[in-house]
Write a protein that holds these residues in place. Structure first.
Motif: not given
Lengths: 108, 121
Positions: B16-21
């Motif tokens: 899967g994918s994930l976007r951290l901020s």
């Protein structure tokens, strides 16, 4: 890859001096930085550019670097110094920021 | 007071994918390079990626190159990390850190509290 080698653990009694080493080939040619990480918290910078201390870091924490070993020295160790300590350099050839494996300082 | 606040972590399936901020405050964000550093449970610190003030320079840990992408939005004082093809060994707390580079070295002088990414089926 450039590997920084630290002892897994160091133990000292309160008031004594703790010495934490960071070894690598010709590390003396590089600028070494040190971080303290207390359990459950984010790291904080304690020494940069071999010997400089950020504001708020006590003078009893000091760094040195020569040959194949950089050293973090904590004199008059206190219970609050119990933490993990990491050295770090920038390996310019590969453009990688490299951390040592970390040393757990235990205050007896 | 300098503050770095990460978000976006959580549970994700392998592949899967994930976007951290990371949102910054208390300093001129656009005037500093920024980085991501991660720490697997019970393990040491591992540098992930760095980006220059104007995004014209980006660097990645050799083992992660190709799966992770760093970016920033100076107007929103925000740093991002796009992670794809996630694996179990990407499980870690991801820290946002302020970079202090010069011609000879670079170090991380301010850190956020981190956001936990857990990759599990």
């Amino acid at each position: 890859s450039y590997v920084l080698t630290q002892p897994p653990s160091v133990s000292v009694a309160p008031g004594e001096t703790a010495t934490i080493t960071c070894g690598a080939i010709n590390i003396g040619d590089k600028s070494v930085h040190w971080y303290q990480q207390r359990p459950g918290l984010a790291p904080i910078l304690v020494v940069y550019d071999q010997t400089a201390r950020p504001s708020g870091i006590p003078e009893r924490i000091s760094g040195s670097n020569s040959g194949n070993t950089a050293t973090l020295t904590i004199s008059g160790v206190e219970a609050a110094d119990e933490a993990d300590y990491y050295c770090q350099v920038w390996h310019t050839t590969s453009d990688q920021r490299v951390f040592g494996g970390g040393t757990k300082l235990t205050v007896l | 007071e300098v503050k770095l606040v990460e978000s976006g972590g959580g549970l994700v399936r392998p592949g899967g994918s994930l976007r951290l901020s990371c949102v910054a405050s208390g300093f001129s964000f656009g005037g500093f390079s920024m980085s991501w550093v991660r720490q697997a449970p019970g393990k040491g610190l591992q540098w992930v990626s760095s980006i220059s003030r104007s995004s014209d320079y980006k660097a990645y840990a050799e083992a992660l190159r190709g799966r992770f992408t760093i970016s920033r939005d100076n107007t929103k004082k925000s740093l991002f990390l796009e992670m794809t093809g996630l694996r179990a060994d990407d499980t870690a707390v991801y820290f946002c850190a302020r970079d202090r580079p010069n011609s000879a070295t670079t170090y991380f002088d301010q850190w956020g509290q981190g956001t936990l990414v857990t990759v599990t089926s």
